[in-house]
Write an enzyme that holds these catalytic residues in place. Structure first.
Site, PDB file in Angstrom:
ATOM      1  N   GLY A  94      -8.672   9.491   8.647  1.00 22.24           N
ATOM      2  CA  GLY A  94      -9.066   9.589  10.044  1.00 22.24           C
ATOM      3  C   GLY A  94     -10.127  10.617  10.371  1.00 22.24           C
ATOM      4  O   GLY A  94     -10.480  10.786  11.537  1.00 22.24           O
ATOM      5  N   ASN A 121      -9.881   1.841   8.782  1.00 20.65           N
ATOM      6  CA  ASN A 121      -9.253   1.525  10.058  1.00 20.65           C
ATOM      7  C   ASN A 121      -9.960   2.254  11.198  1.00 20.65           C
ATOM      8  O   ASN A 121     -10.599   1.659  12.060  1.00 20.65           O
ATOM      9  CB  ASN A 121      -7.774   1.878  10.002  1.00 20.65           C
ATOM     10  CG  ASN A 121      -6.998   1.464  11.244  1.00 20.65           C
ATOM     11  OD1 ASN A 121      -5.782   1.587  11.291  1.00 20.65           O
ATOM     12  ND2 ASN A 121      -7.643   0.949  12.272  1.00 20.65           N
ATOM     13  N   SER A 122      -9.868   3.592  11.198  1.00 23.27           N
ATOM     14  CA  SER A 122     -10.352   4.390  12.322  1.00 23.27           C
ATOM     15  C   SER A 122     -11.824   4.146  12.624  1.00 23.27           C
ATOM     16  O   SER A 122     -12.223   4.111  13.802  1.00 23.27           O
ATOM     17  CB  SER A 122     -10.131   5.878  12.054  1.00 23.27           C
ATOM     18  OG  SER A 122      -8.767   6.158  11.846  1.00 23.27           O
ATOM     19  N   ALA A 125      -9.693   5.678   3.142  1.00 24.10           N
ATOM     20  CA  ALA A 125      -9.559   6.853   4.017  1.00 24.10           C
ATOM     21  C   ALA A 125     -10.822   7.699   4.073  1.00 24.10           C
ATOM     22  O   ALA A 125     -11.448   7.994   3.055  1.00 24.10           O
ATOM     23  CB  ALA A 125      -8.382   7.737   3.618  1.00 24.10           C
ATOM     24  N   GLY A 126     -11.176   8.112   5.303  1.00 25.15           N
ATOM     25  CA  GLY A 126     -12.258   9.048   5.526  1.00 25.15           C
ATOM     26  C   GLY A 126     -13.624   8.436   5.774  1.00 25.15           C
ATOM     27  O   GLY A 126     -14.569   9.150   6.102  1.00 25.15           O
ATOM     28  N   LYS A 167       0.871  -1.173   0.000  1.00 24.88           N
ATOM     29  CA  LYS A 167       0.000   0.000   0.000  1.00 24.88           C
ATOM     30  C   LYS A 167       0.907   1.221   0.000  1.00 24.88           C
ATOM     31  O   LYS A 167       1.620   1.483   0.970  1.00 24.88           O
ATOM     32  CB  LYS A 167      -0.916   0.022   1.223  1.00 24.88           C
ATOM     33  CG  LYS A 167      -1.820   1.255   1.236  1.00 24.88           C
ATOM     34  CD  LYS A 167      -2.594   1.411   2.530  1.00 24.88           C
ATOM     35  CE  LYS A 167      -3.341   2.741   2.524  1.00 24.88           C
ATOM     36  NZ  LYS A 167      -4.016   3.026   3.800  1.00 24.88           N
TER      37      LYS A 167
END
Length: 264
Positions: free
Chosen positions: A162, A211-212, A189-190, A101
């Site tokens: 995040g 992830n977050s 992301a986001g 990645k």
């Protein structure tokens, strides 16, 4: 329907990260609950010379083996193509994988990728035999250039890493999907909530990397299950063919030529 990444077939369209969890055990439970077969980990944020770094890497690798999946090392924290290449070589040696990645950050405030260093790094890595999954913005031209360089998989952001803001520019994302019909597109992301992921899958995206949104939930394990369900729903809706919006109302039960029961 399975997802294919660089020739490998996966049962899940969800890719998941390993940072920010309350504990290693909760991380493991969440990953297993998600059904994901691709797990990311950062090289730059752990020191391979330290025992703690080696232990967490081994722990993550054991989880990946349990899912019969794949490890996806990332270059988070890198800012130049030269820095990326050094880290990538170490990654391939440590984890015996050519999957990478690719992150090349150009701004510390919103962690936006540097498009110039990203293209440079991509070219170098592909020529060195890496299977590159580049993290980029929702810029059509940048995505096209990455595809032309040989990236089978491209990962535009939904919004900055995040933030949990979801899909900031649906038009941009839809345009990328339309213009790159043969690319494997994974939104990265986001993402903040399962409905964000479902919306992206309804657009025709091939997968979601997050992830977050799971790690920072009050109940990461339950949230992981929620995301798994949302991806399935969105992907099925896309394949089913979503009705087009209409400007005027249309009765769901038309009266013309329709039999009625009449009371005497």
């Amino acid at each position: 329907m399975s997802l294919t990444i660089y020739g490998e077939q996966l049962n899940s369209r969800l890719l998941i990260g390993t940072a920010l969890y309350p504990s290693p055990d909760i991380m493991k439970q969440a990953i297993l609950a998600s059904g994901s077969q691709v797990v990311t980990l950062s090289l730059k944020r752990q020191n391979p010379q330290e025992q703690s770094g080696q232990q967490i890497w081994q722990y993550i690798q054991d989880i990946v083996k349990q899912t019969n999946g794949f490890l996806l090392p990332n270059t988070a924290g890198c800012k130049t193509a030269k820095e990326v290449y050094t880290l990538a070589q170490m990654s391939r040696e440590l984890f015996q994988t050519s999957w990478l990645k690719l992150e090349v950050i150009g701004d510390d405030y919103n962690l936006q990728p540097d498009p110039f260093e990203l293209l440079k790094a991509t070219d170098i890595l592909i020529k060195a035999g890496f299977n590159v999954l580049p993290y980029c913005t929702d810029d059509l031209v940048l995505c096209q250039r990455l595809y032309d360089l040989g990236c089978e998989v491209i990962m535009p952001w939904a919004s900055p890493i995040g933030t949990g803001k979801g899909l900031m520019n649906p038009y941009n994302l839809e345009t990328i999907r339309t213009r790159l019909p043969n690319a494997t597109l994974i939104l990265d992301a986001g993402i903040g909530k399962p409905s964000d992921a479902c919306l992206a899958m309804e657009m025709g995206y091939d997968g979601i990397l997050l992830n977050s949104a799971v790690a920072l939930a009050d109940d990461p394990v339950l949230m992981a299950r929620a995301f798994a369900n949302s991806l399935n729903s969105g992907e099925q809706a896309y394949r089913a063919g979503i009705m087009q919006p209409r400007q005027t109302a249309h009765p769901s039960t038309p009266t013309l030529d329709t039999p009625f029961w009449h009371q005497n």
